[in-house]
Design a protein around this motif. Structure first.
Motif, PDB file in Angstrom:
ATOM      1  N   LEU A 108       0.373  -8.768   4.358  1.00  0.00           N
ATOM      2  CA  LEU A 108       0.312 -10.185   4.027  1.00  0.00           C
ATOM      3  C   LEU A 108      -1.105 -10.611   3.641  1.00  0.00           C
ATOM      4  CD1 LEU A 108       2.031 -12.756   3.932  1.00  0.00           C
ATOM      5  CD2 LEU A 108       1.624 -13.033   6.391  1.00  0.00           C
ATOM      6  N   ARG A 109      -1.197 -11.463   2.636  1.00  0.00           N
ATOM      7  CA  ARG A 109      -2.477 -12.028   2.216  1.00  0.00           C
ATOM      8  C   ARG A 109      -2.374 -13.542   2.184  1.00  0.00           C
ATOM      9  NH1 ARG A 109      -3.829  -7.981   3.723  1.00  0.00           N
ATOM     10  NH2 ARG A 109      -4.700  -6.185   2.643  1.00  0.00           N
ATOM     11  N   ARG A 142      -5.824   4.356  12.718  1.00  0.00           N
ATOM     12  CA  ARG A 142      -7.002   4.676  11.927  1.00  0.00           C
ATOM     13  C   ARG A 142      -8.191   5.102  12.793  1.00  0.00           C
ATOM     14  NH1 ARG A 142     -11.211   1.872   9.228  1.00  0.00           N
ATOM     15  NH2 ARG A 142     -10.819  -0.048  10.359  1.00  0.00           N
ATOM     16  N   SER A 201       5.372  -8.952  14.155  1.00  0.00           N
ATOM     17  CA  SER A 201       4.533  -9.223  15.322  1.00  0.00           C
ATOM     18  C   SER A 201       5.369  -9.070  16.590  1.00  0.00           C
ATOM     19  CB  SER A 201       3.946 -10.627  15.238  1.00  0.00           C
ATOM     20  OG  SER A 201       4.877 -11.557  15.718  1.00  0.00           O
ATOM     21  N   GLY A 251      -3.872   5.327   2.979  1.00  0.00           N
ATOM     22  CA  GLY A 251      -5.287   4.979   3.052  1.00  0.00           C
ATOM     23  C   GLY A 251      -5.877   4.819   1.661  1.00  0.00           C
ATOM     24  N   TYR A 252      -7.138   4.360   1.637  1.00  0.00           N
ATOM     25  CA  TYR A 252      -7.794   4.062   0.371  1.00  0.00           C
ATOM     26  C   TYR A 252      -7.875   5.273  -0.544  1.00  0.00           C
ATOM     27  CZ  TYR A 252      -9.285  -0.261   2.736  1.00  0.00           C
ATOM     28  OH  TYR A 252      -9.321  -1.464   3.396  1.00  0.00           O
ATOM     29  N   GLU A 286      -2.882   6.714   9.351  1.00  0.00           N
ATOM     30  CA  GLU A 286      -3.404   5.492   8.734  1.00  0.00           C
ATOM     31  C   GLU A 286      -4.880   5.644   8.382  1.00  0.00           C
ATOM     32  OE1 GLU A 286      -2.920   2.589  11.995  1.00  0.00           O
ATOM     33  OE2 GLU A 286      -1.363   1.722  10.735  1.00  0.00           O
ATOM     34  N   GLN A 326       0.846  -1.195   0.000  1.00  0.00           N
ATOM     35  CA  GLN A 326       0.000   0.000   0.000  1.00  0.00           C
ATOM     36  C   GLN A 326       0.882   1.246   0.000  1.00  0.00           C
ATOM     37  OE1 GLN A 326      -2.609   0.700   3.401  1.00  0.00           O
ATOM     38  NE2 GLN A 326      -4.136   1.633   2.040  1.00  0.00           N
ATOM     39  N   GLU A 349       3.791   0.090   2.506  1.00  0.00           N
ATOM     40  CA  GLU A 349       3.712  -0.910   3.560  1.00  0.00           C
ATOM     41  C   GLU A 349       3.348  -2.246   2.931  1.00  0.00           C
ATOM     42  OE1 GLU A 349       0.855  -0.195   6.704  1.00  0.00           O
ATOM     43  OE2 GLU A 349       1.386  -2.065   7.726  1.00  0.00           O
ATOM     44  N   GLU A 384      -9.330   8.099   4.090  1.00  0.00           N
ATOM     45  CA  GLU A 384     -10.271   7.710   3.036  1.00  0.00           C
ATOM     46  C   GLU A 384     -10.900   8.890   2.311  1.00  0.00           C
ATOM     47  OE1 GLU A 384     -13.147   4.975   4.619  1.00  0.00           O
ATOM     48  OE2 GLU A 384     -11.644   3.433   5.036  1.00  0.00           O
ATOM     49  N   PRO A 415      -5.523 -11.080   7.597  1.00  0.00           N
ATOM     50  CA  PRO A 415      -4.412 -11.151   8.549  1.00  0.00           C
ATOM     51  C   PRO A 415      -4.867 -10.855   9.973  1.00  0.00           C
ATOM     52  CG  PRO A 415      -4.165  -9.254   7.079  1.00  0.00           C
ATOM     53  CD  PRO A 415      -5.306 -10.066   6.569  1.00  0.00           C
ATOM     54  N   ASN A 464       5.522  -5.429   8.566  1.00  0.00           N
ATOM     55  CA  ASN A 464       4.945  -5.570   9.901  1.00  0.00           C
ATOM     56  C   ASN A 464       5.609  -6.724  10.639  1.00  0.00           C
ATOM     57  OD1 ASN A 464       2.470  -3.683  10.096  1.00  0.00           O
ATOM     58  ND2 ASN A 464       2.315  -4.625   8.062  1.00  0.00           N
ATOM     59  N   ASP A 521       3.573   1.311  15.105  1.00  0.00           N
ATOM     60  CA  ASP A 521       2.312   1.098  14.385  1.00  0.00           C
ATOM     61  C   ASP A 521       1.133   1.310  15.329  1.00  0.00           C
ATOM     62  OD1 ASP A 521       0.723   0.459  12.262  1.00  0.00           O
ATOM     63  OD2 ASP A 521       1.399  -1.612  12.080  1.00  0.00           O
ATOM     64  N   ASP A 522       0.002   1.696  14.766  1.00  0.00           N
ATOM     65  CA  ASP A 522      -1.253   1.802  15.528  1.00  0.00           C
ATOM     66  C   ASP A 522      -1.100   2.674  16.766  1.00  0.00           C
ATOM     67  OD1 ASP A 522      -2.109  -0.026  13.651  1.00  0.00           O
ATOM     68  OD2 ASP A 522      -1.953  -1.752  14.981  1.00  0.00           O
TER      69      ASP A 522
HETATM   70  P1  C2E Z   1      -1.739  -2.539  10.124  1.00  0.00           P
HETATM   71  O1  C2E Z   1      -0.280  -2.828  10.085  1.00  0.00           O
HETATM   72  O2  C2E Z   1      -2.168  -1.412  11.002  1.00  0.00           O
HETATM   73  O3  C2E Z   1      -2.149  -2.317   8.616  1.00  0.00           O
HETATM   74  C1  C2E Z   1      -3.090  -1.392   8.176  1.00  0.00           C
HETATM   75  C2  C2E Z   1      -4.404  -2.073   7.867  1.00  0.00           C
HETATM   76  O4  C2E Z   1      -5.363  -1.071   7.493  1.00  0.00           O
HETATM   77  C3  C2E Z   1      -4.343  -3.018   6.674  1.00  0.00           C
HETATM   78  O5  C2E Z   1      -5.275  -4.079   6.916  1.00  0.00           O
HETATM   79  C4  C2E Z   1      -4.814  -2.153   5.515  1.00  0.00           C
HETATM   80  O6  C2E Z   1      -5.322  -2.891   4.425  1.00  0.00           O
HETATM   81  C5  C2E Z   1      -5.888  -1.357   6.215  1.00  0.00           C
HETATM   82  N1  C2E Z   1      -6.149  -0.071   5.564  1.00  0.00           N
HETATM   83  C6  C2E Z   1      -5.295   0.734   4.920  1.00  0.00           C
HETATM   84  N2  C2E Z   1      -5.891   1.860   4.498  1.00  0.00           N
HETATM   85  C7  C2E Z   1      -7.175   1.776   4.889  1.00  0.00           C
HETATM   86  C8  C2E Z   1      -8.315   2.646   4.741  1.00  0.00           C
HETATM   87  O7  C2E Z   1      -8.260   3.730   4.164  1.00  0.00           O
HETATM   88  N3  C2E Z   1      -9.484   2.217   5.293  1.00  0.00           N
HETATM   89  C9  C2E Z   1      -9.598   1.019   5.949  1.00  0.00           C
HETATM   90  N4  C2E Z   1     -10.774   0.677   6.427  1.00  0.00           N
HETATM   91  N5  C2E Z   1      -8.532   0.185   6.113  1.00  0.00           N
HETATM   92  C10 C2E Z   1      -7.352   0.563   5.576  1.00  0.00           C
HETATM   93  P2  C2E Z   1      -4.875  -5.607   6.662  1.00  0.00           P
HETATM   94  O8  C2E Z   1      -4.056  -5.718   5.420  1.00  0.00           O
HETATM   95  O9  C2E Z   1      -6.136  -6.401   6.766  1.00  0.00           O
HETATM   96  O10 C2E Z   1      -3.938  -5.946   7.884  1.00  0.00           O
HETATM   97  C11 C2E Z   1      -4.428  -5.969   9.186  1.00  0.00           C
HETATM   98  C12 C2E Z   1      -3.322  -6.118  10.199  1.00  0.00           C
HETATM   99  O11 C2E Z   1      -2.686  -7.391  10.073  1.00  0.00           O
HETATM  100  C13 C2E Z   1      -2.195  -5.098  10.015  1.00  0.00           C
HETATM  101  O12 C2E Z   1      -2.561  -3.860  10.574  1.00  0.00           O
HETATM  102  C14 C2E Z   1      -1.065  -5.788  10.742  1.00  0.00           C
HETATM  103  O13 C2E Z   1      -1.167  -5.588  12.119  1.00  0.00           O
HETATM  104  C15 C2E Z   1      -1.342  -7.260  10.440  1.00  0.00           C
HETATM  105  N6  C2E Z   1      -0.451  -7.707   9.345  1.00  0.00           N
HETATM  106  C16 C2E Z   1      -0.592  -7.566   8.005  1.00  0.00           C
HETATM  107  N7  C2E Z   1       0.463  -8.092   7.336  1.00  0.00           N
HETATM  108  C17 C2E Z   1       1.302  -8.567   8.279  1.00  0.00           C
HETATM  109  C18 C2E Z   1       2.584  -9.236   8.245  1.00  0.00           C
HETATM  110  O14 C2E Z   1       3.209  -9.458   7.189  1.00  0.00           O
HETATM  111  N8  C2E Z   1       3.137  -9.591   9.452  1.00  0.00           N
HETATM  112  C19 C2E Z   1       2.508  -9.341  10.645  1.00  0.00           C
HETATM  113  N9  C2E Z   1       3.126  -9.724  11.793  1.00  0.00           N
HETATM  114  N10 C2E Z   1       1.321  -8.693  10.717  1.00  0.00           N
HETATM  115  C20 C2E Z   1       0.719  -8.319   9.553  1.00  0.00           C
END
Ligand code: C2E
Ligand code: MG
Ligand code: MG
Ligand code: MG
Length: 282
Positions: free
Chosen positions: A61-62, A203, A119, A257-258, A236, A45, A58, A239, A73, A117, A179-180
Motif C-alpha cells: 500500500l502507498r 529481511r 494487519s 527484493g530490490y 524477503e 513487488q 506482493e 538485494e 506504510p 498484507n 510474514d516477517d
Molecule cells: P512487509 O509486508 O514485510 O513488506 C516488505 C517491505 O520490504 C516493503 O516495505 C517492501 O517495499 C520492502 N522491501 C522489499 N524488498 C526490499 C529490499 O530488497 N530491500 C529493502 N530495504 N526493502 C525491501 P513497505 O512497502 O514500506 O511496507 C512496509 C510494511 O507495511 C509491510 O512489510 C507491511 O507490514 C505493511 N504494509 C504494506 N502494505 C500493507 C497493506 O496493504 N496492509 C497492511 N495491513 N499492511 C501493509
C-alpha cells in the motif's frame, strides 16, 4: 513536562513524544479522507523462483498525501490500526487488488498468486472470510490466485481464531503466508499448528548473509524446518547476487527484493510477466 493524572501516577512526556503524538493525530485526521480523495494506491513487488522467474507478487500500500507527500506504510498502518481506519482501508485493499487481478487475468498477465498484507487486528477480528467470499463471488476464477500475508505475532496472539480463519480461507482457495518470520518471539512449534503454505523469512536475517555465519545458520535452519513441515519459503529483502546465490544454495524456494524488482505499478509487473513469457530469440 510532568503531568499528574490523579492518584500517584506521574507520566513524563518528552518533547519528542509530544511531537510524535501530534503527528499521529494529524495523520489520523488526514488518513480519514485518504480513500475519498484517491490518495491510496497499490504497488506490486515481484516474487521470483530460484531461476529468477516471476511467479507471484506482493501488493504493498502507498499513501501519497497531497501536501505531506508520501507517508510510508510503516508509519500509517499503525495509525490506521489505532484509529480503526484499518477496517475501511483493508476493504479498499481487498477490492482494489481483486479488481486489478481481474484486469491482469483478462490481458493474460495474472501472476500465480497475488499476496495481500492483512494487519493482525483485521485478521483476528474482522469479518475477513465473509468479505473475501463476497468479493470473489464475482470472480470465481481468481480464487486460486489470492494469498494473504499475516505476521507471526498476529497468528500466535490467538491461535484458536487463527487456525479457524486460516481453515476458512483455505476453503476459499486462498493461500496464507507467515510474514516477517523470525522477527517475533514465536517459534516453529506454533507455526506448525497453523494451516499455512508459506513462510517468509524476515529481511533482518537476509541482510547479512552470506557474511554472517550465525544468520547463515538461522536461514538454513528455517528453510530446513519449513520444508520438514511441508511449507515453502520466501526470502524477503534480497538485494545482492551473493544473497541470492546463498539462498538458492540452501534450498530457499522463492525470493523477493530490490535485486529482482522494486514495488511497481501494475502495468510494469505485467510487462515483466509478458517479457518472460515471450520466446527468447536465439
Ligand atoms: P512487509 O509486508 O514485510 O513488506 C516488505 C517491505 O520490504 C516493503 O516495505 C517492501 O517495499 C520492502 N522491501 C522489499 N524488498 C526490499 C529490499 O530488497 N530491500 C529493502 N530495504 N526493502 C525491501 P513497505 O512497502 O514500506 O511496507 C512496509 C510494511 O507495511 C509491510 O512489510 C507491511 O507490514 C505493511 N504494509 C504494506 N502494505 C500493507 C497493506 O496493504 N496492509 C497492511 N495491513 N499492511 C501493509
Ligand atoms: Mg508482507
Ligand atoms: Mg514481509
Ligand atoms: Mg518484513
Amino acid at each position: 513536562a510532568v503531568q499528574h493524572n490523579g492518584g500517584n501516577a506521574v507520566c513524563f512526556y518528552t518533547p519528542e513524544m509530544a511531537a510524535a503524538a501530534t503527528r499521529r493525530m494529524m495523520l489520523t485526521m488526514h488518513l480519514n479522507h485518504a480513500i475519498d480523495r484517491n490518495e491510496l494506491r497499490l504497488v506490486y513487488q515481484p516474487i521470483v523462483d530460484s531461476q529468477g522467474r516471476v511467479r507471484s507478487a506482493e501488493a504493498l500500500l502507498r499513501w501519497d498525501h497531497h501536501a505531506l507527500g508520501p507517508v510510508s506504510p510503516g508509519e500509517f498502518i499503525p495509525v490506521a490500526e489505532e484509529s480503526g481506519l484499518i477496517v475501511p482501508i483493508t476493504d479498499w485493499v481487498l477490492s482494489t487488488a481483486i479488481a486489478q487481478m481481474a484486469r491482469w487475468e483478462k490481458e493474460g498477465t495474472l501472476p500465480d498468486r497475488v499476496f495481500l498484507n492483512i494487519s493482525g487486528q483485521q485478521f483476528l477480528r474482522g469479518n475477513l472470510t465473509g468479505r473475501l467470499a463476497e468479493l470473489l463471488d464475482g470472480h470465481p476464477s481468481l480464487r486460486g490466485h489470492l494469498g494473504l500475508e499475516i505476521t507471526e505475532q498476529a497468528a500466535v496472539r490467538d491461535l484458536t481464531v487463527a487456525v479457524r480463519t486460516l481453515g476458512e480461507l483455505a476453503e476459499l482457495g486462498i493461500q496464507a503466508a507467515i510474514d516477517d518470520f523470525g522477527s517475533g518471539y514465536s517459534s516453529l512449534s506454533y507455526v506448525q499448528q497453523l494451516p499455512v503454505a508459506k513462510l517468509k523469512i524476515d529481511r533482518a536475517f537476509v541482510i547479512d548473509v552470506p557474511e554472517n555465519p550465525k544468520n547463515n545458520a538461522l536461514v538454513r535452519a528455517a528453510v530446513g524446518m519449513a520444508h520438514g513441515l511441508g511449507l515453502t519459503t520466501v526470502a524477503e529483502g534480497v538485494e545482492t547476487a551473493e544473497q541470492r546465490d546463498f539462498l538458492v544454495s540452501v534450498g530457499c524456494d522463492m525470493m523477493q527484493g530490490y535485486l529482482f524488482g522494486r514495488p511497481m505499478m501494475p502495468d510494469a509487473l505485467a510487462d515483466m510477466l509478458r517479457a518472460q513469457a515471450a520466446p527468447t530469440v536465439a
